[in-house]
Design a protein around this motif. Structure first.
Motif, PDB file in Angstrom:
ATOM      1  N   ASP A 190      15.184  -4.322  -7.416  1.00 30.89           N
ATOM      2  CA  ASP A 190      13.740  -4.119  -7.195  1.00 30.89           C
ATOM      3  C   ASP A 190      13.342  -4.475  -5.760  1.00 30.89           C
ATOM      4  OD1 ASP A 190      13.546  -3.321  -9.819  1.00 30.89           O
ATOM      5  OD2 ASP A 190      12.856  -5.276 -10.559  1.00 30.89           O
ATOM      6  N   ASP A 193      14.491  -1.728  -3.450  1.00 26.72           N
ATOM      7  CA  ASP A 193      13.621  -0.542  -3.499  1.00 26.72           C
ATOM      8  C   ASP A 193      12.366  -0.762  -2.637  1.00 26.72           C
ATOM      9  OD1 ASP A 193      15.397   0.679  -5.190  1.00 26.72           O
ATOM     10  OD2 ASP A 193      14.306   0.165  -7.027  1.00 26.72           O
ATOM     11  N   LYS A 194      11.818  -1.955  -2.719  1.00 28.56           N
ATOM     12  CA  LYS A 194      10.629  -2.258  -1.918  1.00 28.56           C
ATOM     13  C   LYS A 194      10.967  -2.236  -0.431  1.00 28.56           C
ATOM     14  CE  LYS A 194       6.920  -5.678  -1.408  1.00 28.56           C
ATOM     15  NZ  LYS A 194       5.865  -4.648  -1.558  1.00 28.56           N
ATOM     16  N   HIS A 196      13.329  -0.500   0.998  1.00 26.92           N
ATOM     17  CA  HIS A 196      13.569   0.877   1.418  1.00 26.92           C
ATOM     18  C   HIS A 196      12.263   1.665   1.535  1.00 26.92           C
ATOM     19  CE1 HIS A 196      15.883   4.538   1.970  1.00 26.92           C
ATOM     20  NE2 HIS A 196      15.123   5.138   1.051  1.00 26.92           N
ATOM     21  N   SER A 197      11.295   1.366   0.677  1.00 25.65           N
ATOM     22  CA  SER A 197      10.022   2.097   0.718  1.00 25.65           C
ATOM     23  C   SER A 197       9.248   1.845   2.013  1.00 25.65           C
ATOM     24  CB  SER A 197       9.155   1.699  -0.481  1.00 25.65           C
ATOM     25  OG  SER A 197       8.750   0.340  -0.385  1.00 25.65           O
ATOM     26  N   GLU A 198       9.543   0.749   2.713  1.00 22.84           N
ATOM     27  CA  GLU A 198       8.843   0.417   3.951  1.00 22.84           C
ATOM     28  C   GLU A 198       9.790   0.449   5.155  1.00 22.84           C
ATOM     29  OE1 GLU A 198       6.878  -3.305   3.413  1.00 22.84           O
ATOM     30  OE2 GLU A 198       5.922  -2.712   1.533  1.00 22.84           O
TER      31      GLU A 198
END
Length: 232
Positions: A190, A193-194, A196-198
């Motif tokens: 998790d 993922d966070k 990678h999203s930024e």
């Protein structure tokens, strides 16, 4: 043989009888009902017999000729079949030899890795273990890299630190196959993922260092705390 001769005789007599009757009725182009000059095949019993015999002989010859031609055609077709089969088998083995030659050439140009090289390669792909500078296995404490220490990751850090506290407190409930290991793996995923999203907000070297740290976190959870502390 006698039966065949008798059959030919009967056929000849029947043909002669019909021809003779036809001549008596004045049929054909003969004079007085006997053909031209009263002579010719079919005008007498002997002539009809000879004509019938000649017709049977011609029919038998045609049959033998056609049978012979059929046998020759069959033999030629069978020979072509054998040649085609031979060519197909030869082509198959030629292709196999070409394939084997190509594989041998590729093997020489690009040899397979040895068992030792495969082991070294797999070890190089594995995440690096957490060093003592960033991880205290006795208490499950972590020293986060600057990027992951930012406020936006506070919730993720708190969850992972709590799970690693449980990991350190329960040697038998930690390590590969345990619920603690699965929970840590999910929490790290998790957080990844966070991150990678930024990704556009971070410098490449910062992002790479943070990603490697998270991989090491997930890998560390596969070892029980008891074994890790003993190894330290």
């Amino acid at each position: 043989m006698k039966t065949k001769v008798l059959l030919l005789t009967v056929v000849a007599l029947l043909v002669a009888q019909d021809a003779f009757a036809y001549g008596r009725r004045g049929g054909g182009n003969g004079y007085g009902g006997y053909g031209y000059g009263g002579y010719g095949a079919g005008t007498t019993v002997a002539g009809s017999y000879l004509a019938g015999t000649a017709a049977l002989t011609q029919a038998a010859g045609s049959f033998n000729y056609n049978t012979s031609r059929a046998a020759v055609n069959y033999q030629q077709a069978y020979q072509h079949y054998i040649e085609n089969r031979k060519l197909a088998v030869q082509t198959y083995f030629d292709l196999r030899r070409m394939n084997a030659s190509y594989r041998a050439e590729q093997e020489m140009q690009h040899p397979h890795a040895t068992p030792d090289e495969l082991v070294a390669f797999n070890q190089a792909r594995m995440p690096e273990p957490l060093s003592a500078n960033v991880f205290d296995p006795g208490h499950g404490l972590l020293d986060w890299p600057p990027l992951l220490a930012r406020p936006e990751f506070a919730e993720n850090r708190a969850k992972i630190e709590g799970l690693y506290g449980e990991w350190a407190a329960d040697p038998h409930g930690s390590g590969l196959g345990t619920q603690n290991c699965r929970d840590i793996d999910q929490a790290v995923s998790d957080m990844g993922d966070k991150l990678h999203s930024e990704i556009k907000q971070f410098k490449p070297d910062e992002y790479i260092a943070a990603s490697k740290f998270l991989k090491s976190l997930a890998f560390q959870a596969r070892s029980s705390s008891g074994n890790t502390v003993a190894a330290k």
